[in-house]
Design an enzyme around this catalytic site. Structure first.
Site, PDB file in Angstrom:
ATOM      1  CB  SER A 172      -1.150  -0.250   1.436  1.00  0.00           C
ATOM      2  OG  SER A 172      -1.549   1.414   1.123  1.00  0.00           O
ATOM      3  CB  THR A 173       0.532   4.359   2.232  1.00  0.00           C
ATOM      4  OG1 THR A 173      -0.173   4.181   2.667  1.00  0.00           O
ATOM      5  CG2 THR A 173       1.527   5.525   2.558  1.00  0.00           C
ATOM      6  CG  HIS A 198      -4.109  -0.800  -0.783  1.00  0.00           C
ATOM      7  ND1 HIS A 198      -3.737  -0.884   0.016  1.00  0.00           N
ATOM      8  CD2 HIS A 198      -4.941  -1.964  -1.438  1.00  0.00           C
ATOM      9  CE1 HIS A 198      -4.030  -1.710   0.964  1.00  0.00           C
ATOM     10  NE2 HIS A 198      -4.306  -2.215  -0.136  1.00  0.00           N
ATOM     11  CG  MET A 291      -2.053   3.731   7.538  1.00  0.00           C
ATOM     12  SD  MET A 291      -0.773   4.045   8.982  1.00  0.00           S
ATOM     13  CE  MET A 291      -1.975   4.068  10.256  1.00  0.00           C
ATOM     14  CG  ASP A 294      -6.027  -5.543   2.713  1.00  0.00           C
ATOM     15  OD1 ASP A 294      -6.190  -6.386   3.086  1.00  0.00           O
ATOM     16  OD2 ASP A 294      -5.700  -4.647   1.036  1.00  0.00           O
TER      17      ASP A 294
END
Length: 352
Positions: A172-173, A198, A291, A294
């Site tokens: 993600s991030t 993401h 973050m 997930d």
């Protein structure tokens, strides 16, 4: 202490709407705003914000040039607010490569309503960015030749397909940079890889295209029914979930609709849990910077089923959220820095 956000966007509607949206949250506030980087630059150099919300296409100086300046001087966690157009998506990906930690898509029409409806996601993204450790652009990679060497499946035929052990990756991030570092380090005959990063809808196809131009492996946005074969990396499309299924000893992509899982669509848990059901121990799972949590439960399912599981270490993460949660669940065999991930993939493949 509240998170101080500074907005740089030539749209007065965006600046006013963001100010309104942040007023209701006690943990976050608007430090100020500017219509372009030429005005914003002196302000944020004097008083550094916790997060920068930055438009890309602006008069005077574009957001990408401004971002590169910031990252070279003193990195500030930056969220890109970009239009959902082909050009907007392409430049936003350049911004992620330059060190931005996240992208928030915005339409050309109905902007105020869109931002108000996306308030929760926007605020959460800004809070996540404030806790990140942004890094400048990685060393530029030379594009790979337009004609790649034949993949292993071409060289050794059906046997390679039969023994192909897939790799699944969730991020993600900070993941766009992390994935680029991994993928550009892999040889052309690497095992098939399925990825959930993401990212907003319409950005993933451009991202896959960008990686494809840098890597020896073939990288493309996943389509339903795609075979996960050697030398191929499938990126989950934004706005849909990606699963793996097995048939005749081979692995295929399932691209499906459905509600968000852990607030995400695509969701890492959806991919990991499907992989646990169809691949079992014949699989490597990697969870990267991001973050939230997930992928943690899906990785636990994979780990308990005998799959090899690896998490990125805190020092090399932009945000040590997803790996941390997987580690807390006891779902991880090893914790490695980012620069060990490509080697881990090739070593796993070499075990036969």
């Amino acid at each position: 202490m509240t998170i101080q956000v500074y907005v740089v966007d030539d749209s007065a509607v965006v600046r006013q709407t963001v100010m309104h949206l942040l007023q209701g949250d006690p943990e976050i506030s608007l430090m100020g705003s500017a219509p372009n980087p030429l005005i914003a630059g002196p302000v944020i150099r004097k008083q550094r914000p916790d997060v920068l919300l930055l438009d890309i296409e602006m008069p005077g100086m574009d957001g990408l040039t401004f971002l590169r300046q910031i990252m070279a001087e003193q990195p500030i966690p930056t969220v890109i607010c970009s239009t959902l157009t082909e050009r907007g998506s392409a430049v936003a990906l350049e911004a992620l490569a330059a060190g931005a930690v996240a992208v928030v898509g915005k339409p050309r029409l109905g902007l105020k309503q869109f931002l108000e409806e996306s308030r929760r996601e926007l605020v959460q993204t800004l809070k996540s960015a404030a806790r990140s450790h942004p890094r400048g652009a990685a060393t530029p990679r030379k594009p790979v030749p337009s004609v790649r060497p034949p993949a292993a499946s071409t060289l050794v035929g059906i046997h390679a397909l039969a023994v192909n052990k897939p790799v699944v990756i969730g991020s993600s991030t900070g993941g766009t940079q992390a994935l680029e570092q991994i993928m550009t380090s892999l040889p052309a005959d690497s095992p098939g890889i399925a990825v959930v990063q993401h990212m907003p809808e319409k950005f993933t196809a451009m991202y896959a295209q960008r990686l494809n131009g840098l890597c020896a492996v073939e990288v493309r946005e996943a389509k339903d029914g795609d075979r996960l074969e050697r030398g191929v990396v499938l990126i989950a499309p934004g706005g849909r979930h990606l699963q793996l299924r097995k048939a005749g000893g081979q692995y295929f992509a399932r691209v499906i609709e459905g509600p968000p899982v852990n607030r995400h669509k695509p969701s890492v848990d959806v991919l990991f849990k499907s992989a646990a059901e169809c691949a079992g121990k014949d699989l490597l799972a990697i969870i990267l910077t991001g973050m939230g949590d997930d992928g943690a439960r899906g990785m636990k399912q994979l780990h308990d089923g005998g799959a090899r599981t690896i998490a990125q270490d805190e020092a090399s993460c932009v945000v040590f959220g997803m790996p941390k949660e997987a580690i807390k669940l006891g779902a991880v065999d090893d914790i490695f820095p980012l620069d060990r991930m490509a080697q881990s993939i090739t070593q796993f493949d070499a075990r036969g």
